[in-house]
Design a protein around this motif. Structure first.
Motif, PDB file in Angstrom:
ATOM      1  N   TYR A 119       0.832  -1.204   0.000  1.00 19.20           N
ATOM      2  CA  TYR A 119       0.000   0.000   0.000  1.00 19.20           C
ATOM      3  C   TYR A 119       0.871   1.261   0.000  1.00 19.20           C
ATOM      4  O   TYR A 119       0.545   2.250  -0.675  1.00 19.20           O
ATOM      5  N   LEU A 120       1.961   1.222   0.752  1.00 18.41           N
ATOM      6  CA  LEU A 120       2.869   2.367   0.772  1.00 18.41           C
ATOM      7  C   LEU A 120       3.554   2.543  -0.568  1.00 18.41           C
ATOM      8  O   LEU A 120       3.739   3.666  -1.055  1.00 18.41           O
ATOM      9  N   GLU A 121       3.947   1.442  -1.187  1.00 16.18           N
ATOM     10  CA  GLU A 121       4.534   1.523  -2.528  1.00 16.18           C
ATOM     11  C   GLU A 121       3.531   2.109  -3.510  1.00 16.18           C
ATOM     12  O   GLU A 121       3.885   2.927  -4.373  1.00 16.18           O
ATOM     13  N   ALA A 122       2.265   1.719  -3.369  1.00 15.14           N
ATOM     14  CA  ALA A 122       1.239   2.243  -4.282  1.00 15.14           C
ATOM     15  C   ALA A 122       1.035   3.740  -4.068  1.00 15.14           C
ATOM     16  O   ALA A 122       0.794   4.482  -5.039  1.00 15.14           O
ATOM     17  N   MET A 123       1.125   4.201  -2.835  1.00 19.29           N
ATOM     18  CA  MET A 123       1.018   5.640  -2.584  1.00 19.29           C
ATOM     19  C   MET A 123       2.168   6.377  -3.258  1.00 19.29           C
ATOM     20  O   MET A 123       1.973   7.443  -3.879  1.00 19.29           O
ATOM     21  N   ALA A 124       3.365   5.816  -3.157  1.00 19.92           N
ATOM     22  CA  ALA A 124       4.523   6.429  -3.819  1.00 19.92           C
ATOM     23  C   ALA A 124       4.335   6.447  -5.326  1.00 19.92           C
ATOM     24  O   ALA A 124       4.614   7.458  -5.998  1.00 19.92           O
ATOM     25  N   ASP A 125       3.855   5.340  -5.874  1.00 21.46           N
ATOM     26  CA  ASP A 125       3.643   5.271  -7.328  1.00 21.46           C
ATOM     27  C   ASP A 125       2.610   6.304  -7.768  1.00 21.46           C
ATOM     28  O   ASP A 125       2.763   6.946  -8.819  1.00 21.46           O
ATOM     29  N   GLY A 126       1.558   6.468  -6.978  1.00 21.49           N
ATOM     30  CA  GLY A 126       0.531   7.438  -7.332  1.00 21.49           C
ATOM     31  C   GLY A 126       1.055   8.861  -7.327  1.00 21.49           C
ATOM     32  O   GLY A 126       0.743   9.658  -8.231  1.00 21.49           O
ATOM     33  N   LEU A 127       1.870   9.199  -6.326  1.00 21.85           N
ATOM     34  CA  LEU A 127       2.477  10.530  -6.300  1.00 21.85           C
ATOM     35  C   LEU A 127       3.410  10.723  -7.488  1.00 21.85           C
ATOM     36  O   LEU A 127       3.464  11.808  -8.079  1.00 21.85           O
ATOM     37  N   ALA A 128       4.146   9.679  -7.853  1.00 20.68           N
ATOM     38  CA  ALA A 128       5.077   9.783  -8.980  1.00 20.68           C
ATOM     39  C   ALA A 128       4.316  10.020 -10.283  1.00 20.68           C
ATOM     40  O   ALA A 128       4.752  10.808 -11.134  1.00 20.68           O
ATOM     41  N   ARG A 129       3.197   9.342 -10.464  1.00 20.64           N
ATOM     42  CA  ARG A 129       2.402   9.525 -11.686  1.00 20.64           C
ATOM     43  C   ARG A 129       1.871  10.946 -11.788  1.00 20.64           C
ATOM     44  O   ARG A 129       1.752  11.494 -12.883  1.00 20.64           O
ATOM     45  N   ARG A 130       1.555  11.555 -10.644  1.00 25.01           N
ATOM     46  CA  ARG A 130       0.930  12.878 -10.648  1.00 25.01           C
ATOM     47  C   ARG A 130       1.906  13.974 -10.231  1.00 25.01           C
ATOM     48  O   ARG A 130       1.486  15.053  -9.813  1.00 25.01           O
TER      49      ARG A 130
END
Length: 482
Positions: A69-80
């Protein structure tokens, strides 16, 4: 103009019970970007109840289960990244280049704590070496429980990452209150939580101000810990509100950090480090090195170098290429800085550069970069946190005087030492009473190191393994040895 009258609770946007409305303003154009609910204690009750329901399941996942879940939060910030940096600049007023650095910091923080929560599983159930024969002790680390996270306006998405990532990694369910001044970038965290598939109630975002939300969070009986970053005045009020239930608090508060320039420093390099330490983010940094201590032999060349660099700073549109400094984040913050400048005028402080040396943009909450020299140690500007682009300097004759002046402060968040001899800089840094000491460096804050200070700069540490430990409780099981 947006109307933000809903709260993110239990993975759903729900109407706020608050009837007051707060303006969210672009500090460059001075236009109202959104109307924000002031929040209501009932909103807090609903968010805390959702977090309380979610807490056992989130804890039971273990570190390995929480890490994705933390990795997904990081990925989401990176995309945006670009979108959110632009939004942060519009809402906060900082130059786009600085906002992009903020996003990189936040992304790295979530990734770091994804690794930390995986490693947490390996720390569970460790044997404790005991002197008493026939007895066994096993150590465990449990989450504190439901935590309230309250963040300021100067570093949107960064300060929230420094709290949210380790809290989630530790297994805590969260009620997060962003600053009412800069909520727009932080709203993305609710969207990212949904995209990441966070279980309902693990992350709750409640909008509002201290009156509508902050006070209720700080005193709520079902909150196990409050983590706050901001002013000493508010931090002390939060600590008082939490005291009746002996609720845990973590406070990252003010600073009045020194930068020491020794006689063997290169004045041009020293000037670069001084500039970065005080005029980044228009001086709205808790660690801003706003007290310049320069060896008397180097004072004149350093002040000349600083004057030239201050004159070269380009103030303007935060989204325009080449802007070095944007406006202050609000009209209120500009008034606070102007009040200190009125004190400086009354005290007759010696000016190297101030508003008389440049023309400010026609609109926006701008404050000219200011430099005073030979400021008395008793001056309010030398002793109090201004939180703006105001640098106060004075000279010293030897190391002993430099250390004494540097440590003569109610605060102890950070400091910088500049010297031609790195070993000398490190040795001197060890004598300073502050949580982070840079030597011959700009103010980098890696995720792996701690953040927090001595004295009135706060209670506890963020970042690194210390940031994770701040959201953990220690438990031991003892019994007959197998």
């Amino acid at each position: 103009m947006q109307t933000l009258d809903r709260q993110f609770i239990d993975n759903r946007w729900q109407p706020s019970r608050g009837e007051r409305r707060l303006a969210v303003v672009n500090p460059y154009t001075e236009e109202v970007l959104a109307e924000l609910t002031g929040g209501h204690p009932d909103d807090v009750d609903a968010a805390v109840a959702a977090a309380r329901r979610a807490q056992p399941g989130w804890q039971a996942l273990g570190g390995t289960g929480r890490a994705p879940y933390l990795e997904a939060m990081a990925d989401g910030l990176a995309r945006r990244r670009q979108e959110l940096a632009h939004l942060s600049s519009r809402n906060n007023g900082k130059p786009l280049a600085e906002a992009l650095l903020d996003l990189d910091d936040a992304i790295a923080c979530y990734r770091y704590y994804a690794g930390q929560t995986r490693a947490l599983d390996q720390r569970q159930g460790q044997d404790v070496v005991l002197a008493q024969p026939g007895l066994q002790a096993l150590g465990y680390l449990d989450p504190v429980g439901v935590v309230a996270l309250i963040t300021p306006w100067n570093f949107p998405l960064v300060t929230s990452a420094w709290k949210l990532a380790p809290a989630l990694a530790a297994g805590c369910a969260v009620v997060f209150k962003p600053s009412e001044m800069t909520p727009l970038p932080e709203l993305a965290l609710a969207e990212l939580a949904l995209e990441a598939g966070l279980p309902a109630g693990v992350f709750n975002l409640v909008l509002g101000d201290g009156e509508g939300v902050g006070a209720a969070l700080s005193s709520h009986p079902d909150i196990d810990k409050v983590s706050f970053t901001g002013s000493n005045r508010v931090g002390e009020a939060i600590m008082a509100a939490a005291a009746p239930a002996s609720r845990a608090v973590a406070l990252e508060l003010g600073g009045k950090s020194p930068i020491l320039v020794l006689e063997d420093a290169d004045p041009e390099r020293a000037a670069e480090l001084v500039m970065a330490g005080i005029y980044f983010n228009a001086g709205q940094i808790c660690s801003a090195t706003s007290r310049l201590l320069v060896h008397r032999s180097l004072a004149e060349p350093l002040y000349r170098a600083l004057a030239g660099r201050i004159d070269a700073l380009r103030l303007g549109d935060p989204l325009a290429e080449g802007t070095d400094m944007g406006p202050l984040a609000s009209a209120r913050q500009r008034r606070a800085v102007l009040d200190y400048l009125a004190v400086a005028e009354a005290e007759g402080l010696a000016v190297v550069r101030d508003g008389r040396h440049r023309t400010l943009p026609a609109h926006g909450f701008f404050q000219a970069p200011v430099l005073f020299r030979d400021v008395p140690a008793a001056s309010r500007l030398w002793r109090e946190e201004i939180f703006g682009p105001v640098l106060c300097g004075r000279s010293f004759d030897d190391e002993e005087e430099a250390v004494r002046l540097a440590n003569d402060s109610d605060f102890g968040l950070a400091a910088t030492v500049v010297s031609g001899d790195p070993e000398r800089a490190r040795r001197l840094g060890r004598r300073l009473r502050a949580g982070t000491i840079w030597y011959n460096s700009v103010q980098v804050v890696p995720c792996e190191t701690s953040w927090g200070g001595f004295k009135r700069s706060g209670i506890g540490r963020e970042l690194g393994p210390w940031g994770l430990n701040a959201f953990l409780e220690v438990k031991h099981l003892l019994g007959p040895a197998d």
